[in-house]
Design an enzyme around this catalytic site. Structure first.
Site, PDB file in Angstrom:
ATOM      1  N   GLY A   1      -6.260   2.190   8.523  1.00  0.00           N
ATOM      2  CA  GLY A   1      -6.100   3.055   9.680  1.00  0.00           C
ATOM      3  C   GLY A   1      -6.332   2.320  10.978  1.00  0.00           C
ATOM      4  N   GLY A   2      -5.283   2.229  11.778  1.00  0.00           N
ATOM      5  CA  GLY A   2      -5.416   1.624  13.096  1.00  0.00           C
ATOM      6  C   GLY A   2      -5.657   0.122  13.088  1.00  0.00           C
TER       7      GLY A   2
ATOM      8  N   HIS B   1       0.850  -1.189   0.000  1.00  0.00           N
ATOM      9  CA  HIS B   1       0.000   0.000   0.000  1.00  0.00           C
ATOM     10  C   HIS B   1       0.888   1.244   0.000  1.00  0.00           C
ATOM     11  CE1 HIS B   1      -3.841   2.044   0.977  1.00  0.00           C
ATOM     12  NE2 HIS B   1      -3.137   2.811   1.798  1.00  0.00           N
TER      13      HIS B   1
ATOM     14  N   MET C   1      -4.433  10.449  -1.615  1.00  0.00           N
ATOM     15  CA  MET C   1      -5.046  11.415  -0.700  1.00  0.00           C
ATOM     16  C   MET C   1      -4.687  12.801  -1.209  1.00  0.00           C
ATOM     17  SD  MET C   1      -4.207   9.364   2.779  1.00  0.00           S
ATOM     18  CE  MET C   1      -2.935   8.429   1.975  1.00  0.00           C
TER      19      MET C   1
ATOM     20  N   GLY D   1      -4.118  10.992   6.751  1.00  0.00           N
ATOM     21  CA  GLY D   1      -3.079  12.018   6.863  1.00  0.00           C
ATOM     22  C   GLY D   1      -1.834  11.534   7.584  1.00  0.00           C
ATOM     23  N   PHE D   2      -2.024  10.597   8.496  1.00  0.00           N
ATOM     24  CA  PHE D   2      -0.902  10.152   9.318  1.00  0.00           C
ATOM     25  C   PHE D   2      -1.013   8.662   9.616  1.00  0.00           C
ATOM     26  CE2 PHE D   2      -2.048  14.498  10.231  1.00  0.00           C
ATOM     27  CZ  PHE D   2      -0.839  15.163  10.035  1.00  0.00           C
ATOM     28  N   GLY D   3       0.127   8.021   9.767  1.00  0.00           N
ATOM     29  CA  GLY D   3       0.144   6.649  10.257  1.00  0.00           C
ATOM     30  C   GLY D   3       0.022   6.655  11.775  1.00  0.00           C
ATOM     31  N   GLY D   4      -0.238   5.493  12.327  1.00  0.00           N
ATOM     32  CA  GLY D   4      -0.190   5.341  13.780  1.00  0.00           C
ATOM     33  C   GLY D   4      -1.362   5.922  14.549  1.00  0.00           C
TER      34      GLY D   4
ATOM     35  N   GLY E   1       0.161  -0.166   8.670  1.00  0.00           N
ATOM     36  CA  GLY E   1       1.432   0.542   8.627  1.00  0.00           C
ATOM     37  C   GLY E   1       2.189   0.369   9.918  1.00  0.00           C
TER      38      GLY E   1
END
Ligand code: DX5
Ligand code: ZN
Length: 221
Positions: free
Chosen positions: A176-177, A33, A68, A142-145, A197
Site C-alpha cells: 500500500g502506497g 501479487h 482480502m 480495498g483499493f490501489g493508489g 501497484g
C-alpha cells in the site's frame, strides 16, 4: 538481505494482461501479487481463481495471492489448484490461524498472514514461526493508489523485531502506497518484500520503475 519487488496486477490493464505480466517479468519482478477482494472484508470486488489460473499460464514467477476476504479457507483449494504459490490471509478475518495456515501449507503453498494498519502486531506473535510471509498493510486494504500511512514505519520496525525475537524466517512484506518516495524508508525499517501497484503501472515504463524501486533498497550502512 536483498529486497523483493512484487507488483500488484490490481492496477494492470486487464485488456492487455498478458503484455503487462510479460513486462513485469522482463522488468525483473520477483513475485506477482494478486489481490483477491470479496466486497465483504473490503468494500471492493476484484477477481478470483480464474484470474490466478490465467496469470499462472502467463508466467513462471511465484504468484503471491492476498486474500482480502471473509472465510478465506473456502478458497484455499481452488486457489492452490489455480497455481497460487503463497496465500496470505487476514488475521482480522481468520480466527483459527494455526489451522488455516496449516491447511495452506498442506496444499503446498507458502502461508502468510496480513494485518491491517489498526491491528496490533501481537495478533501474529503466536504463529510467527508458522509463517512464510508476514504482510504489514500500509494502507487500509480495498483499493490501489492510496497514500502510505506514515505510522506504518514504526510498525514495520517492530514487526522486524518480532520476527527476530521469535526466530521466524518469514518474509516481511508491505503493501500500500509503496513508491520511490516511500520504499527506502520502509526498507530501512526492516521490510524485505514490497508490493507496488500504482507506482509500477502508472509509470511510463513499468520495467524501469521496478529497477528504480529496487535500486532504492541498497544494503544498510
Ligand atoms: C490494497 C491492495 C494492494 C494494492 C496496492 O488493497 O492489497 O495490493 O494493489 O496498490 P498501491 O501500490 O497502488 O498502493
Ligand atoms: Zn495486496
Amino acid at each position: 538481505m536483498t529486497c523483493r519487488i512484487a507488483p500488484s496486477i490490481l492496477s494492470a490493464d486487464f485488456a492487455h494482461l498478458a503484455d503487462d505480466v510479460a513486462r513485469l517479468e522482463a522488468g525483473g519482478a520477483d513475485w506477482i501479487h494478486i489481490d483477491v477482494m470479496d466486497g465483504r472484508f473490503v468494500p471492493n470486488l476484484s477477481f478470483g481463481a480464474k484470474v490466478i489460473e490465467t496469470v499462472r499460464k502467463l508466467t513462471k514467477l511465484p504468484l503471491d495471492v492476498h486474500l482480502m476476504v471473509v472465510e478465506p479457507e473456502s478458497y484455499f483449494d481452488a486457489f492452490a489448484k489455480a497455481g497460487a504459490n503463497n496465500m496470505t490471509i487476514h488475521a482480522e478475518a481468520a480466527p483459527h490461524l494455526n489451522r488455516q495456515l496449516a491447511r495452506i501449507r498442506e496444499l503446498g503453498c507458502g502461508a502468510g498472514v496480513a494485518i491491517n494498519p489498526s491491528t496490533p502486531l501481537e495478533a501474529v506473535r503466536e504463529v510467527a514461526t508458522d509463517l512464510d510471509v508476514l504482510l504489514v498493510m500500509t494502507v487500509n486494504p480495498g483499493f490501489g493508489g492510496q497514500s502510505f500511512i506514515a505510522s506504518s514505519l514504526d510498525k514495520v520496525r517492530r514487526a522486524r523485531l518480532l520476527l527476530i525475537e521469535t526466530n521466524s524466517r518469514a518474509a516481511l512484506e508491505v503493501d500500500g502506497g509503496i513508491s520511490r518516495a516511500t520504499i527506502e524508508q520502509v526498507w530501512r525499517a526492516g521490510a524485505d518484500t514490497f508490493v507496488a501497484g500504482n507506482a509500477v503501472f502508472s509509470a511510463p515504463d513499468p520495467r524501469a520503475e521496478i529497477a528504480a524501486l529496487r535500486a532504492l533498497c541498497t544494503e544498510h550502512a
